[in-house]
Design an enzyme around this catalytic site. Structure first.
Site, PDB file in Angstrom:
ATOM      1  N   SER A 165       0.453  -1.260   0.157  1.00 38.47           N
ATOM      2  CA  SER A 165       0.473  -0.001  -0.063  1.00 38.47           C
ATOM      3  C   SER A 165       0.724   1.064  -0.032  1.00 38.47           C
ATOM      4  O   SER A 165       2.025   1.412  -0.996  1.00 38.47           O
ATOM      5  CB  SER A 165      -0.663   0.016   1.018  1.00 38.47           C
ATOM      6  OG  SER A 165      -2.189   1.007   1.337  1.00 38.47           O
ATOM      7  N   HIS A 192      -2.340  -1.325  -3.759  1.00 34.26           N
ATOM      8  CA  HIS A 192      -3.471   0.328  -3.551  1.00 34.26           C
ATOM      9  C   HIS A 192      -3.671   0.979  -4.078  1.00 34.26           C
ATOM     10  O   HIS A 192      -2.380   1.875  -3.667  1.00 34.26           O
ATOM     11  CB  HIS A 192      -3.817   0.086  -1.447  1.00 34.26           C
ATOM     12  CG  HIS A 192      -3.886  -0.187  -1.409  1.00 34.26           C
ATOM     13  ND1 HIS A 192      -4.297  -0.807   0.704  1.00 34.26           N
ATOM     14  CD2 HIS A 192      -5.111  -2.258  -1.196  1.00 34.26           C
ATOM     15  CE1 HIS A 192      -4.498  -1.841   1.104  1.00 34.26           C
ATOM     16  NE2 HIS A 192      -4.947  -2.652   0.789  1.00 34.26           N
ATOM     17  N   ASP A 285      -4.537  -3.675   6.223  1.00 36.28           N
ATOM     18  CA  ASP A 285      -5.367  -5.226   5.305  1.00 36.28           C
ATOM     19  C   ASP A 285      -3.912  -5.288   5.073  1.00 36.28           C
ATOM     20  O   ASP A 285      -2.346  -5.598   4.637  1.00 36.28           O
ATOM     21  CB  ASP A 285      -5.632  -4.582   3.812  1.00 36.28           C
ATOM     22  CG  ASP A 285      -6.435  -5.495   2.805  1.00 36.28           C
ATOM     23  OD1 ASP A 285      -6.794  -6.190   3.110  1.00 36.28           O
ATOM     24  OD2 ASP A 285      -5.563  -4.683   1.567  1.00 36.28           O
TER      25      ASP A 285
END
Length: 345
Positions: A165, A192, A285
């Site tokens: 991310s 992401h 996540d």
């Protein structure tokens, strides 16, 4: 109140951004800077919750300003530039330094209406959700991860699964460039990133590494010797037939695509365990999914705190015991290659 700073040398653009910020409930303008150097200085003395960072500016551009802010007074940075596609290299470099996302600068039309404001507002809402998610993101992953992926009955191509991310683009480039071709496994990546930017990201990443990089199309099989990148706002999974597919559920997941959903789908198969890696990123996540893979016999690696731009995702995985190894970025590639060599003998 969410305090949002604006960094833009064009007065009209800064005014448009100011109008959007003040139109949001529970948001206010922290300050406005006309170049990157001003932004670095202001962040040190008055760190906001979010910075709207332009790229092309005098004195110091947005790339360098982002790098310095994330080192000295880290906060959430959203790149807001006149043309994301036209500045793709700078966008991915800025994302590599820790910016969360990018969006085109909204413009004021002749009718007085602002075009592009809704997209900026959507991204700001997502950042606020991410900042305040805490354990909620982890709970959402568990409650929503019961996707229809049954156990595979056949072996498939050896897989390395990577999630990233904030700061991920540069970390991915560094890791993947350290893999010497040919590689005898398939690499699946969930970064992401807004789906609109994935084609440019794939092209940029392909220039940085020695292995072919492609967007993952629905219905294909994992391919040996390639890097596949999730490219939609739905979640990437490996189905019971060993096919890569996109699924909508869990629909309200904080991240789309989600690293956890991919990792969970891999853990549910009976394929030969591979290697899973969780890189720098804000939030949680991938942590729970990495634990599922470890429990299923996969080798699991997370990036260490010192080399991570944000040690949210890898830190969460470490705390829950999901990591076999916690390594600096420059050691992950060689370690991954050795582990896969043993697993494919």
């Amino acid at each position: 109140m969410i305090r949002i700073a604006i960094v833009n040398d064009v007065r009209m653009a800064a005014e448009v951004l100011r109008r959007i910020v003040v139109s949001l409930p529970d948001a206010e303008v922290a300050w406005i800077a006309e170049n990157g150097q001003q932004a670095v200085d202001r962040c040190q003395s008055d760190t906001p919750d979010i910075v709207l960072m332009d790229l092309i500016m005098p004195v110091m551009d947005g790339v360098e300003a982002t790098r310095q802010i994330m080192q000295r007074s880290p906060c959430s940075i959203l790149v807001v530039t006149a043309t994301v596609s036209g500045n793709s290299n700078k966008v991915y470099e800025t994302l590599g330094h820790g910016a969360i996302d990018a969006v085109n600068t909204p413009v004021l039309g002749r009718d007085g209406n602002i075009a592009g404001g809704d997209e900026l507002k959507r991204k700001l809402r997502n950042i606020v959700r991410l900042q305040s998610s805490g354990d909620v993101a982890l709970k959402q992953t568990h409650s929503g991860s019961q996707i229809s992926v049954s156990r595979s009955q056949t072996a498939s191509v050896p897989i390395v699964a990577i999630g990233a991310s904030t700061g991920g683009p540069q970390a991915l480039a560094t890791l993947l460039a350290s893999l010497a071709p040919p590689i005898n496994f398939s690499i699946l990546v969930v970064q992401h990133l807004d789906q609109l930017f994935v084609p440019g990201f794939v092209e940029w990443l392909g220039q940085e590494v020695k292995v072919p990089v492609r967007q993952i199309e629905a219905g294909i099989l994992p391919q040996v010797g390639t890097i596949g990148v999730a490219c939609t706002k739905d979640h990437l999974v490996l189905t019971s037939k060993g096919v890569l597919q996109y699924v909508r559920e869990p629909a309200e997941h904080l991240h789309r695509p989600s690293v956890d959903v991919l990792f969970d789908s891999l853990a549910k198969t009976s394929m030969r365990p591979g290697v899973a890696v969780l890189l720098t990123g804000m939030g949680r996540d991938g942590a729970a999914g990495l634990k599922s893979l470890k429990d299923a016999g996969w080798s699991t690696i997370v990036q260490d705190q010192q080399t991570s731009v944000v040690w949210g995702m890898p830190g969460a995985a470490t705390k829950m015991g999901a990591a076999d190894q916690v390594l600096p970025l420059n050691q992950i590639g060689p370690t991954l290659s050795r582990a896969m060599s043993k697993r494919t003998e």
